[in-house]
Design a protein around this motif. Sequence first.
Motif, PDB file in Angstrom:
ATOM      1  N   SER A   1       0.750  -1.292  -0.015  1.00 35.46           N
ATOM      2  CA  SER A   1      -0.099  -0.026  -0.145  1.00 35.46           C
ATOM      3  C   SER A   1       0.943   1.241   0.265  1.00 35.46           C
ATOM      4  O   SER A   1       1.745   0.523  -0.337  1.00 35.46           O
ATOM      5  CB  SER A   1      -0.568  -0.174   1.639  1.00 35.46           C
TER       6      SER A   1
ATOM      7  N   THR B   1       1.263   5.393   1.511  1.00 31.11           N
ATOM      8  CA  THR B   1       0.525   6.797   1.945  1.00 31.11           C
ATOM      9  C   THR B   1       1.501   7.360   2.638  1.00 31.11           C
ATOM     10  O   THR B   1       2.557   7.154   1.990  1.00 31.11           O
ATOM     11  CB  THR B   1      -0.277   5.894   4.007  1.00 31.11           C
TER      12      THR B   1
ATOM     13  N   ASP C   1      -4.544   8.207   5.482  1.00 27.05           N
ATOM     14  CA  ASP C   1      -5.204   8.047   3.724  1.00 27.05           C
ATOM     15  C   ASP C   1      -4.454   7.136   3.363  1.00 27.05           C
ATOM     16  O   ASP C   1      -2.968   7.106   3.149  1.00 27.05           O
ATOM     17  CB  ASP C   1      -5.007   9.328   3.504  1.00 27.05           C
TER      18      ASP C   1
ATOM     19  N   TYR D   1      -3.675   3.571   0.187  1.00 28.86           N
ATOM     20  CA  TYR D   1      -4.117   3.765  -1.459  1.00 28.86           C
ATOM     21  C   TYR D   1      -3.439   2.360  -1.980  1.00 28.86           C
ATOM     22  O   TYR D   1      -2.210   2.073  -0.903  1.00 28.86           O
ATOM     23  CB  TYR D   1      -3.187   4.945  -2.144  1.00 28.86           C
TER      24      TYR D   1
ATOM     25  N   LYS E   1      -8.474   4.732  -3.548  1.00 31.70           N
ATOM     26  CA  LYS E   1      -8.367   5.028  -1.789  1.00 31.70           C
ATOM     27  C   LYS E   1      -8.926   4.225  -0.505  1.00 31.70           C
ATOM     28  O   LYS E   1      -9.781   3.922  -1.576  1.00 31.70           O
ATOM     29  CB  LYS E   1      -8.972   6.754  -1.287  1.00 31.70           C
ATOM     30  N   LEU E   2      -8.056   3.286  -0.524  1.00 26.69           N
ATOM     31  CA  LEU E   2      -8.823   2.369   1.007  1.00 26.69           C
ATOM     32  C   LEU E   2     -10.105   2.409   1.802  1.00 26.69           C
ATOM     33  O   LEU E   2      -9.560   3.389   2.536  1.00 26.69           O
ATOM     34  CB  LEU E   2      -7.690   1.769   1.270  1.00 26.69           C
ATOM     35  N   ASN E   3     -10.953   1.839   1.516  1.00 30.16           N
ATOM     36  CA  ASN E   3     -11.980   1.967   2.454  1.00 30.16           C
ATOM     37  C   ASN E   3     -11.995   0.910   3.331  1.00 30.16           C
ATOM     38  O   ASN E   3     -11.897   0.303   3.307  1.00 30.16           O
ATOM     39  CB  ASN E   3     -13.483   1.949   1.964  1.00 30.16           C
ATOM     40  N   PHE E   4     -11.418   1.292   4.990  1.00 29.14           N
ATOM     41  CA  PHE E   4     -11.246   0.132   5.947  1.00 29.14           C
ATOM     42  C   PHE E   4     -12.403  -0.557   6.145  1.00 29.14           C
ATOM     43  O   PHE E   4     -13.438   0.069   7.088  1.00 29.14           O
ATOM     44  CB  PHE E   4     -10.280   0.478   7.123  1.00 29.14           C
ATOM     45  N   THR E   5     -12.495  -1.181   6.816  1.00 25.06           N
ATOM     46  CA  THR E   5     -13.552  -2.313   7.377  1.00 25.06           C
ATOM     47  C   THR E   5     -13.501  -1.254   8.633  1.00 25.06           C
ATOM     48  O   THR E   5     -13.032  -2.223   9.344  1.00 25.06           O
ATOM     49  CB  THR E   5     -13.430  -3.430   7.542  1.00 25.06           C
ATOM     50  N   ALA E   6     -15.331  -1.173   9.079  1.00 25.43           N
ATOM     51  CA  ALA E   6     -15.998  -1.334   9.557  1.00 25.43           C
ATOM     52  C   ALA E   6     -15.676  -2.424  11.120  1.00 25.43           C
ATOM     53  O   ALA E   6     -16.131  -3.483  11.007  1.00 25.43           O
ATOM     54  CB  ALA E   6     -17.486  -0.637   9.145  1.00 25.43           C
TER      55      ALA E   6
ATOM     56  N   TYR F   1      -9.219  -3.934   4.467  1.00 21.33           N
ATOM     57  CA  TYR F   1     -10.230  -4.057   3.796  1.00 21.33           C
ATOM     58  C   TYR F   1     -10.219  -4.838   3.032  1.00 21.33           C
ATOM     59  O   TYR F   1      -9.792  -6.173   2.434  1.00 21.33           O
ATOM     60  CB  TYR F   1      -9.518  -2.652   2.871  1.00 21.33           C
TER      61      TYR F   1
END
Length: 310
Positions: free
Chosen positions: A86, A88, A93, A95, A111-116, A123
């Motif tokens: 990845s 950063t 943030d 990527y 852009k990575l959306n991390f697991t809630a 992710y």
Amino acid sequence: MAKRSQQLKVQLVSAAAAVALSGFALSAATYAWYVANNTVSAKTSTISATTNGFILQIAQKSKGAQHGGAQDSLAATELGGKITPSSTDNMVDWYACQGWGEDGKVTSYAKLNFTAGGKAGEYEAGGETHYAFLKGEYILYTISDTGFADVYLTDPSENPVEVTVNGDATTDTIPKSLRVGLTIQDVDANGNDTGSEVLKCVYAPYTVEGKGNDASAIDGWACINGSATPVVPSYQHIEAGNYDGWCASKVGEDYVAGSEAIAKRVGYNGVILRVYIWMEGTDADCVNNAAAEDTATYNVTVRLAGVSAE
């Protein structure tokens, strides 16, 4: 008590702490930036402190400062796991590569959306779980009435940031593209985070040189920060044993302050130290699929020294 406090301040000069994130491995690779497709295999990571007089102490952040007993502050554990390359520029943030040209060069980034509710760096992509980085969270603090400590990387002779391998490594690609980021954040008297997390520096175990597998690659240190092409990182970076003032110097049994502290005037409330480990996707060494066959795991140890603050 005044006399004892004075003695403890002297002892603080030679206090040292060690942070270790161990047992992590690279996710299997299939393409540039090592597009991963393996499930995560968690390993045990450890953190330990070695002090003279039990002055500068360290504990797992989730447990808070162990003011009730010195022995409880000498060790803590974390979980590592497999990571996917990845990039950063700020530890916030992150990527990953998204598109490639016909020549196999990376042309776009997501852009990575991390697991809630997931683990740090987790992710989902392609129906699989990935980890962009590993993060260890710790609290550094001093015992009541023993003064304040300025915290540095330890003397260069003591391997301030060390990467070791478990098992038979089949390539040196993984450690050569590793990055280790150190951040600090204040806490209040109740142990709650306060203020902003501050990125202090990023360390590369090897000299960073050459161009990665990006269509618009640049030579040497690079990252993705939201632009369409790699850029030179804005963070302070050090490499290959050249610590540029971030180390304390050891003189006899004592440590002498360097010019760049990881944390200043650490006291009874403590500060949060976070250690981020990732494989920098833009690195020239992060394009070799031989790493996909590497079954070894790697340990990163960060060693710190406390110097009595004025």
